[in-house]
Design a protein around this motif. Sequence first.
Motif, PDB file in Angstrom:
ATOM      1  N   GLY A  77     -18.206  -0.734  12.053  1.00 35.35           N
ATOM      2  CA  GLY A  77     -17.347  -0.367  10.923  1.00 35.35           C
ATOM      3  C   GLY A  77     -15.880  -0.666  11.195  1.00 35.35           C
ATOM      4  N   SER A  78     -15.441  -0.416  12.432  1.00 32.81           N
ATOM      5  CA  SER A  78     -14.052  -0.713  12.808  1.00 32.81           C
ATOM      6  C   SER A  78     -13.775  -2.202  12.716  1.00 32.81           C
ATOM      7  CB  SER A  78     -13.772  -0.241  14.234  1.00 32.81           C
ATOM      8  OG  SER A  78     -13.886   1.147  14.331  1.00 32.81           O
ATOM      9  N   THR A  79     -14.723  -3.002  13.160  1.00 34.04           N
ATOM     10  CA  THR A  79     -14.567  -4.456  13.099  1.00 34.04           C
ATOM     11  C   THR A  79     -14.414  -4.922  11.653  1.00 34.04           C
ATOM     12  OG1 THR A  79     -15.898  -4.672  15.101  1.00 34.04           O
ATOM     13  CG2 THR A  79     -15.611  -6.650  13.768  1.00 34.04           C
ATOM     14  N   VAL A  80     -15.245  -4.383  10.775  1.00 34.36           N
ATOM     15  CA  VAL A  80     -15.165  -4.750   9.359  1.00 34.36           C
ATOM     16  C   VAL A  80     -13.828  -4.298   8.769  1.00 34.36           C
ATOM     17  CG1 VAL A  80     -16.197  -4.373   7.083  1.00 34.36           C
ATOM     18  CG2 VAL A  80     -17.671  -4.723   9.071  1.00 34.36           C
ATOM     19  N   SER A  81     -13.395  -3.083   9.110  1.00 41.56           N
ATOM     20  CA  SER A  81     -12.118  -2.566   8.600  1.00 41.56           C
ATOM     21  C   SER A  81     -10.943  -3.411   9.090  1.00 41.56           C
ATOM     22  CB  SER A  81     -11.917  -1.112   9.037  1.00 41.56           C
ATOM     23  OG  SER A  81     -12.899  -0.283   8.488  1.00 41.56           O
ATOM     24  N   ILE A  82     -10.954  -3.741  10.369  1.00 46.12           N
ATOM     25  CA  ILE A  82      -9.871  -4.569  10.924  1.00 46.12           C
ATOM     26  C   ILE A  82      -9.860  -5.933  10.249  1.00 46.12           C
ATOM     27  CG2 ILE A  82      -9.094  -5.779  13.005  1.00 46.12           C
ATOM     28  CD1 ILE A  82     -10.051  -3.249  14.570  1.00 46.12           C
ATOM     29  N   ARG A  83     -11.030  -6.493  10.021  1.00 44.47           N
ATOM     30  CA  ARG A  83     -11.124  -7.791   9.324  1.00 44.47           C
ATOM     31  C   ARG A  83     -10.486  -7.691   7.943  1.00 44.47           C
ATOM     32  NH1 ARG A  83     -11.320 -11.035   5.805  1.00 44.47           N
ATOM     33  NH2 ARG A  83     -12.776 -12.708   5.468  1.00 44.47           N
ATOM     34  N   GLN A  84     -10.749  -6.586   7.244  1.00 46.25           N
ATOM     35  CA  GLN A  84     -10.198  -6.434   5.904  1.00 46.25           C
ATOM     36  C   GLN A  84      -8.692  -6.191   5.949  1.00 46.25           C
ATOM     37  OE1 GLN A  84     -12.286  -3.699   3.418  1.00 46.25           O
ATOM     38  NE2 GLN A  84     -11.351  -4.518   1.576  1.00 46.25           N
ATOM     39  N   ILE A  85      -8.234  -5.395   6.895  1.00 45.58           N
ATOM     40  CA  ILE A  85      -6.794  -5.150   7.043  1.00 45.58           C
ATOM     41  C   ILE A  85      -6.069  -6.466   7.308  1.00 45.58           C
ATOM     42  CG2 ILE A  85      -5.051  -4.097   8.554  1.00 45.58           C
ATOM     43  CD1 ILE A  85      -7.083  -1.736   8.885  1.00 45.58           C
ATOM     44  N   LEU A  86      -6.631  -7.291   8.198  1.00 44.72           N
ATOM     45  CA  LEU A  86      -5.992  -8.565   8.533  1.00 44.72           C
ATOM     46  C   LEU A  86      -5.982  -9.538   7.356  1.00 44.72           C
ATOM     47  CD1 LEU A  86      -7.310  -9.096  12.177  1.00 44.72           C
ATOM     48  CD2 LEU A  86      -5.029  -8.347  11.445  1.00 44.72           C
ATOM     49  N   SER A  87      -6.872  -9.338   6.398  1.00 46.55           N
ATOM     50  CA  SER A  87      -6.904 -10.204   5.214  1.00 46.55           C
ATOM     51  C   SER A  87      -5.672 -10.029   4.341  1.00 46.55           C
ATOM     52  CB  SER A  87      -8.141  -9.907   4.367  1.00 46.55           C
ATOM     53  OG  SER A  87      -9.303 -10.188   5.068  1.00 46.55           O
ATOM     54  N   TYR A  88      -4.994  -8.882   4.481  1.00 47.69           N
ATOM     55  CA  TYR A  88      -3.886  -8.570   3.578  1.00 47.69           C
ATOM     56  C   TYR A  88      -2.541  -8.512   4.271  1.00 47.69           C
ATOM     57  CZ  TYR A  88      -7.760  -7.626   0.572  1.00 47.69           C
ATOM     58  OH  TYR A  88      -8.907  -7.764  -0.147  1.00 47.69           O
ATOM     59  N   ILE A  89      -2.463  -9.004   5.497  1.00 46.37           N
ATOM     60  CA  ILE A  89      -1.171  -9.022   6.180  1.00 46.37           C
ATOM     61  C   ILE A  89      -0.464 -10.309   5.776  1.00 46.37           C
ATOM     62  CG2 ILE A  89      -0.012  -9.136   8.411  1.00 46.37           C
ATOM     63  CD1 ILE A  89      -2.162  -7.384   9.537  1.00 46.37           C
ATOM     64  N   PRO A  94       0.026  -6.827  -2.020  1.00 47.31           N
ATOM     65  CA  PRO A  94      -0.061  -5.369  -2.140  1.00 47.31           C
ATOM     66  C   PRO A  94      -1.327  -4.777  -1.520  1.00 47.31           C
ATOM     67  CG  PRO A  94      -0.701  -6.396  -4.194  1.00 47.31           C
ATOM     68  CD  PRO A  94      -0.267  -7.508  -3.265  1.00 47.31           C
ATOM     69  N   GLY A  95      -2.235  -5.624  -1.048  1.00 44.09           N
ATOM     70  CA  GLY A  95      -3.501  -5.111  -0.513  1.00 44.09           C
ATOM     71  C   GLY A  95      -4.530  -5.011  -1.620  1.00 44.09           C
ATOM     72  N   PHE A  96      -5.689  -4.498  -1.269  1.00 44.61           N
ATOM     73  CA  PHE A  96      -6.795  -4.414  -2.226  1.00 44.61           C
ATOM     74  C   PHE A  96      -7.048  -2.959  -2.565  1.00 44.61           C
ATOM     75  CE2 PHE A  96     -11.375  -4.113  -3.177  1.00 44.61           C
ATOM     76  CZ  PHE A  96     -11.431  -4.985  -4.254  1.00 44.61           C
ATOM     77  N   GLY A  97      -7.071  -2.651  -3.841  1.00 42.59           N
ATOM     78  CA  GLY A  97      -7.376  -1.301  -4.284  1.00 42.59           C
ATOM     79  C   GLY A  97      -6.171  -0.381  -4.190  1.00 42.59           C
ATOM     80  N   PRO A  98      -6.363   0.848  -4.666  1.00 45.46           N
ATOM     81  CA  PRO A  98      -5.250   1.794  -4.671  1.00 45.46           C
ATOM     82  C   PRO A  98      -4.982   2.369  -3.279  1.00 45.46           C
ATOM     83  CG  PRO A  98      -7.231   2.861  -5.472  1.00 45.46           C
ATOM     84  CD  PRO A  98      -7.580   1.408  -5.260  1.00 45.46           C
ATOM     85  N   ALA A  99      -3.722   2.753  -3.054  1.00 51.82           N
ATOM     86  CA  ALA A  99      -3.360   3.421  -1.801  1.00 51.82           C
ATOM     87  C   ALA A  99      -3.610   4.923  -1.973  1.00 51.82           C
ATOM     88  CB  ALA A  99      -1.910   3.153  -1.464  1.00 51.82           C
ATOM     89  N   VAL A 100      -4.158   5.543  -0.944  1.00 52.13           N
ATOM     90  CA  VAL A 100      -4.405   6.984  -0.938  1.00 52.13           C
ATOM     91  C   VAL A 100      -3.537   7.570   0.170  1.00 52.13           C
ATOM     92  CG1 VAL A 100      -6.148   8.786  -0.658  1.00 52.13           C
ATOM     93  CG2 VAL A 100      -6.776   6.596  -1.707  1.00 52.13           C
ATOM     94  N   PHE A 101      -2.594   8.421  -0.215  1.00 54.67           N
ATOM     95  CA  PHE A 101      -1.625   8.976   0.741  1.00 54.67           C
ATOM     96  C   PHE A 101      -0.939   7.874   1.543  1.00 54.67           C
ATOM     97  CE2 PHE A 101      -4.817  12.457   0.354  1.00 54.67           C
ATOM     98  CZ  PHE A 101      -4.012  13.331  -0.375  1.00 54.67           C
ATOM     99  N   GLY A 102      -0.608   6.780   0.860  1.00 57.74           N
ATOM    100  CA  GLY A 102       0.168   5.715   1.479  1.00 57.74           C
ATOM    101  C   GLY A 102      -0.625   4.645   2.221  1.00 57.74           C
ATOM    102  N   MET A 103      -1.930   4.830   2.369  1.00 59.32           N
ATOM    103  CA  MET A 103      -2.748   3.826   3.060  1.00 59.32           C
ATOM    104  C   MET A 103      -3.914   3.423   2.161  1.00 59.32           C
ATOM    105  SD  MET A 103      -2.912   4.940   7.093  1.00 59.32           S
ATOM    106  CE  MET A 103      -4.077   6.249   6.875  1.00 59.32           C
ATOM    107  N   HIS A 104      -4.321   2.163   2.288  1.00 54.40           N
ATOM    108  CA  HIS A 104      -5.466   1.688   1.516  1.00 54.40           C
ATOM    109  C   HIS A 104      -6.758   2.249   2.109  1.00 54.40           C
ATOM    110  CE1 HIS A 104      -3.400  -1.003  -1.219  1.00 54.40           C
ATOM    111  NE2 HIS A 104      -2.596  -1.302  -0.209  1.00 54.40           N
ATOM    112  N   THR A 105      -7.804   2.245   1.303  1.00 50.01           N
ATOM    113  CA  THR A 105      -9.063   2.870   1.728  1.00 50.01           C
ATOM    114  C   THR A 105      -9.654   2.207   2.965  1.00 50.01           C
ATOM    115  OG1 THR A 105     -10.214   1.524   0.072  1.00 50.01           O
ATOM    116  CG2 THR A 105      -9.662   3.780  -0.542  1.00 50.01           C
TER     117      THR A 105
END
Length: 197
Positions: A77-89, A94-105
């Motif tokens: 799960g961490s690998t998938v999350s990191i892959r997605q985070i790196l997609s938006y750097i 603005p990233g994908f989807g809404p931010a919740v408390f300042g961070m994306h899901t």
Amino acid sequence: MKLSRLVPLGNVLWVLVLLGVLLGSLYIQFFIGEEPCRLCTWQRMTMFFIMAVLLINLRFGQSTLNYGLIILFALFGSTVSIRQILSYIMPGNPGFGPAVFGMHTYTWALLVFACSILASAIILIIGIGEKENEIKIKPIFIKGLFGIAMATTLTFSVATLNQCGLDVCPAATEYFDVSPDTIKSLEDECCPDPKKK
């Protein structure tokens, strides 16, 4: 009092946190209208697997094998999350989807997976106590947690089937109407090629 006595209570809290995250993601999907991408779906599935292992712990007793499985699921799960985070750097993205408390899901998902790895490691370090010495969780409460987890899993499965059918869900980038020229101009703005000067 040995800390290992508290492990079942920690498992209950862990399941409640995962349920909160998953129900929150379903809220974002159904009430805010943000369809999850392929990577989001993998992250959710991984959280369901972790929750299932925790429920097995609560029902049948603690096992070091189960915490090892949780670590493996959380690493995936961490690998998938990191892959997605790196997609938006990228500047201006603005990233994908809404931010919740300042961070994306997907960033929150990385935090959940990191905490899962940490909690599993701590439990493996302090050791698992004998079942008769553990804090007892009422079976009706465990059944209630299991019922909520099953209802959430079923809702997630139906929603994913409705969104994607029997095909692969779209990637997050497929939701954007971004041309290669736009990507190139953002890259030039961010990181100009020194050879072009």
